[in-house]
Write an enzyme that holds these catalytic residues in place. Structure first.
Site, PDB file in Angstrom:
ATOM      1  N   GLU A   1     -12.297   3.214  24.868  1.00 47.21           N
ATOM      2  CA  GLU A   1     -11.781   3.661  23.564  1.00 47.21           C
ATOM      3  C   GLU A   1     -11.636   2.481  22.605  1.00 47.21           C
ATOM      4  OE1 GLU A   1      -8.761   2.080  23.113  1.00 47.21           O
ATOM      5  OE2 GLU A   1      -8.955   1.459  25.192  1.00 47.21           O
TER       6      GLU A   1
ATOM      7  N   GLU B   1     -11.656  -0.640  25.631  1.00 47.13           N
ATOM      8  CA  GLU B   1     -13.107  -0.601  25.405  1.00 47.13           C
ATOM      9  C   GLU B   1     -13.898  -0.121  26.621  1.00 47.13           C
ATOM     10  OE1 GLU B   1     -14.638  -4.335  24.020  1.00 47.13           O
ATOM     11  OE2 GLU B   1     -13.164  -4.530  22.404  1.00 47.13           O
TER      12      GLU B   1
END
Length: 343
Positions: free
Chosen positions: A170, A311
């Site tokens: 994310e 991430e």
């Protein structure tokens, strides 16, 4: 809203898989939790698992209205800038994805900007950022439903494309605030135990963040997972929850990254407990609250490297472990074959 049916794995097959592993050319239990993972993968595949050479990391991006109240030490514009960095293949997640041979795609779930088209960008924007959950619901029930359904579709399309697992990551300034509120209600856990420093808040910033989240929590008593997602957001979290459900319905494993992705998985599991069978929790984040969240889910991650980037970086680092576990079932000789010269 219609979500797909997720079939729990058949635990009756666990004993034969354990017997198969116990019969390999090694002492009993010598490969520790790798053996447990191999059994989970065998249960998901309902047979010999694939080798997971085709792996996809989906980085879901979205903005959060609570950033207006200072829940992050970075401005909301960093979300858009980091999306551009992913697409330029210059982010940490890109480097790790190359190292472990995974494809990376970015999903615009709710970035507060109009992003230019790119081959690796999926335009799934529900709206331009969530509302400020400290003063009003972050999302409408209809927006939550749309985000969930889009996440389901993205995951199922990836499975149909031939990807053997999904790793979730994310990007969204302020999303540790939403994740903390989701954990607070769905773990459940006291709010103070859920709120961490996110992307580097100092003591003053942490106190300000907690105060904002206390206002948000006081505004709503929601505990139903769909209502919690609506009250506290964010769009990338809701869409990741849908992706977890979609992948589970397609019977492919989901590599769960750190605190924020775990909050999405928590929401998905509260919506449909069967999806937990398909989740591999990859690492213990340094973000405060993650250990308590993992305990509430009764799971133990495979890595503890002090990561707090997000991430999908922790999920990517666990990918070689997945590949190794799958080969334990298929590539290791039995002790009987070794002793009887049948190699």
């Amino acid at each position: 809203m219609t979500l797909p049916i997720v079939t729990a794995v058949d635990q009756a097959h666990a004993a034969p898989l354990r017997a198969l592993i116990d019969g390999k050319a090694k002492p009993l239990g010598a490969l520790g939790r790798l053996e447990d993972l191999a059994i989970q993968l065998g249960l998901i595949a309902d047979g010999p698992p694939p080798t997971f050479e085709r792996a996809l990391l989906l980085v879901f991006a979205g903005d959060h209205g609570m950033t207006a109240d200072g829940v992050s030490s970075y401005p909301a514009s960093v979300t858009q800038a980091m999306v551009a960095t992913f697409l330029a293949e210059k982010a940490s997640a890109n480097a790790l994805a190359k190292a472990v041979r995974a494809e990376l795609r970015v999903v615009d779930a709710g970035v507060d900007a109009d992003l230019p088209a790119h081959p690796k960008l999926l335009d799934e924007k529900v709206r331009r950022g969530s509302r400020n959950a400290a003063v009003e619901p972050a999302l409408t029930p209809e927006e939550v439903a749309e985000a969930l359904e889009r996440g389901v579709r993205i995951a199922r399309e990836a499975a149909a494309e031939g990807f053997e697992l999904l790793a979730l990551g994310e990007m969204g300034i302020g999303n540790t605030a939403s994740a903390a509120l989701i954990m607070h209600r769905l773990a459940p856990a006291p709010l103070v135990e859920c709120v961490g420093r996110g992307a580097g808040q100092d003591d003053e910033g942490l106190a300000r963040k907690l105060a904002v989240l206390e206002r948000a929590a006081a505004r709503s008593a929601a505990t139903d997972p769909l209502a919690v997602l609506a009250e506290f957001g964010g769009l990338e979290i809701a869409m990741m929850a849908g992706a977890v459900i979609g992948a589970a319905s397609a019977r492919i494993p989901v590599l769960v990254d750190g605190f924020i992705v775990s909050a999405a998985a928590l929401a998905a599991i509260r919506i449909d407990p069967a999806v937990k069978d398909y989740c591999v929790f990859c690492h213990r984040s340094a973000e405060r609250g993650h250990q308590r969240m993992l305990q509430s889910l009764e799971v133990e991650p495979f890595l503890d490297l002090g990561l707090r980037l997000g991430e999908g970086t922790g999920a990517l680092l666990a990918l070689p472990i997945m590949r190794a576990a799958s080969r334990l079932l298929s590539d290791v000789a039995s002790l009987d074959d070794v002793l009887n010269g049948r190699l």
